[in-house]
Design an enzyme around this catalytic site. Structure first.
Site, PDB file in Angstrom:
ATOM      1  N   ARG A  82      28.343  33.038  45.211  1.00 12.30           N
ATOM      2  CA  ARG A  82      28.470  34.443  44.821  1.00 12.30           C
ATOM      3  C   ARG A  82      27.933  35.354  45.923  1.00 12.30           C
ATOM      4  NH1 ARG A  82      25.995  36.008  39.074  1.00 12.30           N
ATOM      5  NH2 ARG A  82      24.066  35.944  40.277  1.00 12.30           N
ATOM      6  N   LYS A 184      27.127  41.427  43.823  1.00  9.14           N
ATOM      7  CA  LYS A 184      25.721  41.702  43.484  1.00  9.14           C
ATOM      8  C   LYS A 184      25.100  42.488  44.638  1.00  9.14           C
ATOM      9  CE  LYS A 184      22.261  39.358  40.718  1.00  9.14           C
ATOM     10  NZ  LYS A 184      22.580  39.973  39.407  1.00  9.14           N
TER      11      LYS A 184
HETATM   12  C1  LIG Z   1      22.901  39.587  38.106  1.00 13.14           C
HETATM   13  C2  LIG Z   1      23.806  40.311  37.173  1.00 13.14           C
HETATM   14  C3  LIG Z   1      24.243  39.752  35.947  1.00 13.14           C
HETATM   15  C4  LIG Z   1      23.745  38.423  35.442  1.00 13.14           C
HETATM   16  O1  LIG Z   1      24.142  37.346  36.243  1.00 13.14           O
HETATM   17  P1  LIG Z   1      23.381  35.955  36.161  1.00 13.14           P
HETATM   18  O2  LIG Z   1      23.995  35.157  37.259  1.00 13.14           O
HETATM   19  O3  LIG Z   1      23.670  35.382  34.818  1.00 13.14           O
HETATM   20  O4  LIG Z   1      21.937  36.233  36.338  1.00 13.14           O
HETATM   21  C5  LIG Z   1      25.123  40.482  35.174  1.00 13.14           C
HETATM   22  N1  LIG Z   1      25.548  41.709  35.548  1.00 13.14           N
HETATM   23  C6  LIG Z   1      25.145  42.282  36.706  1.00 13.14           C
HETATM   24  C7  LIG Z   1      25.634  43.631  37.054  1.00 13.14           C
HETATM   25  C8  LIG Z   1      24.264  41.596  37.544  1.00 13.14           C
HETATM   26  O5  LIG Z   1      23.869  42.175  38.686  1.00 13.14           O
END
Ligand SMILES: *Cc1c(COP(=O)(O)O)cnc(C)c1O
Length: 341
Positions: A82, A184
């Site tokens: 990711r 992210k």
């Molecule tokens: C990090 C994040 C999540 C959750 O992702 P995980 O991999 O389950 O921790 C969901 N939505 C957003 C906008 C995020 O930044």
């Protein structure tokens, strides 16, 4: 390594400086070998790309102590891939995925004394991130980058049980169609701060963002994806190209199907069908699942049958199964658990 003298069960979700962090620099087109260092300070140019044009991305995952005393990470390979996707979208160099996983493991190992013991409910949060570090004044990608990983022990997300939360339909948008909602990046969070502060002032715990194009479909909150349970027990999650692909959500959908024998569906979820669902939860690394008891749409309340006192029955089963896998009480699917040796 001897455990640090920390009151594990009373930890909150805040930053506590641990002993070591991993640092690698990208310069002249290549990543260096990286080092583990005690230096928690970052020194960069006043004109660094990250400071001027927000060229920064991050990841988040946890290390746990299992029931039989091993220290493990949950699916770090998915964080690696990711982060590679996030890097490409912001024109940043990819930190190689195998090196990412190795650096996560090395950083957890170097801070073993900070990994909370089994049963405390606390975990070691791991934060990999990367930013443009050389001076950039004309708008363009930086030429030099720093990749870092620090860890910090965090407390049990639910102190005294998982009480359902109340969320509001936000009037702000989180992500544009064809924008950056699926990566992210700090930029997605910076613009959500006003919306969450506003929601808190109004007495809500979280925002439900709708698709910015039509404002008729459910997307996610500022930092967690949605799961819904239908009245006949199907697990439904919204499908959209502007949602961040949560690793917790993907894992829960697998667990629902393969461990609990539930039907699962990733599809567009419309605002006007919310009242048809029996349960609702938010999923992300921090809480695994937070139950949602009520959604408020401009004064109109949508109350789930599971109520405001406890997690819905199916949500609870999903939560228990995934945390059981993470804590080593249940057999994990191949490759989900990376042991720190
Ligand atoms: C990090 C994040 C999540 C959750 O992702 P995980 O991999 O389950 O921790 C969901 N939505 C957003 C906008 C995020 O930044």
């Amino acid at each position: 390594m001897e455990k640090k003298n920390i009151d594990w069960s009373n930890l909150g979700f805040g930053y506590i400086k641990t002993d070591k962090r991993f640092v690698s620099n990208f310069k002249d087109g290549a990543w260096d070998d990286g080092v583990m260092t005690e230096d928690d300070k970052v020194v960069i140019s006043e004109c660094a790309g990250v400071l001027q044009y927000a060229q920064t991305i991050f990841e988040g995952l946890k290390a746990y102590t299992t029931e039989d005393g091993r220290i493990v990470c949950f699916r770090p390979d998915l964080n690696a891939s990711r982060m590679a996707d996030s890097a490409k979208r912001l024109e940043m160099p990819v930190f190689p995925e195998d090196r990412f996983v190795d650096a996560v493991i090395q950083t957890v190992k170097a801070n073993e004394g900070f990994v909370p013991p089994y049963g405390s409910g606390a975990t070691l949060y791991v934060r990999p991130y990367m930013f443009g570090s050389n001076p950039v004044i004309g708008v363009k990608p930086a030429d030099e980058y720093q990749f870092r990983i620090f860890t910090t022990p965090v407390g049990p997300y639910f102190k005294g049980g998982a009480k359902p939360i109340t969320i509001k339909i936000s009037d702000f948008d989180r992500a544009a169609p064809h924008g950056t909602g699926h990566i992210k990046a700090g930029l997605n969070y910076a613009m959500s701060l006003h919306a969450i502060v506003t929601a808190h002032q109004e007495g809500y715990d979280e925002n439900m963002y709708l698709d910015a194009g039509t404002r008729t479909k459910v997307e996610e909150t500022g930092g967690a994806n949605f799961l819904f349970i239908t009245k006949d027990g199907k697990v439904v999650t919204p499908k959209s190209s502007s949602i961040l692909p949560s690793i917790t959500r993907r894992s829960l959908m697998y667990v629902a199907k393969e461990y609990l024998g539930l039907e699962t569906e990733e599809r567009e979820v419309y605002l006007d069908e919310l009242s048809d669902f029996a349960e609702c939860g938010l999923c992300g690394t921090a809480a695994v699942i937070s139950p949602v008891g009520k959604i408020v749409d401009h004064g109109k309340e949508i109350c789930f049958a599971s109520g405001m006192e406890q997690m819905g029955e199916t949500t609870k089963k999903l939560y228990d199964t995934l945390t059981g896998i993470q804590m080593g009480r249940l057999d994990a699917p191949e490759g989900w658990i990376r042991e720190i040796k």
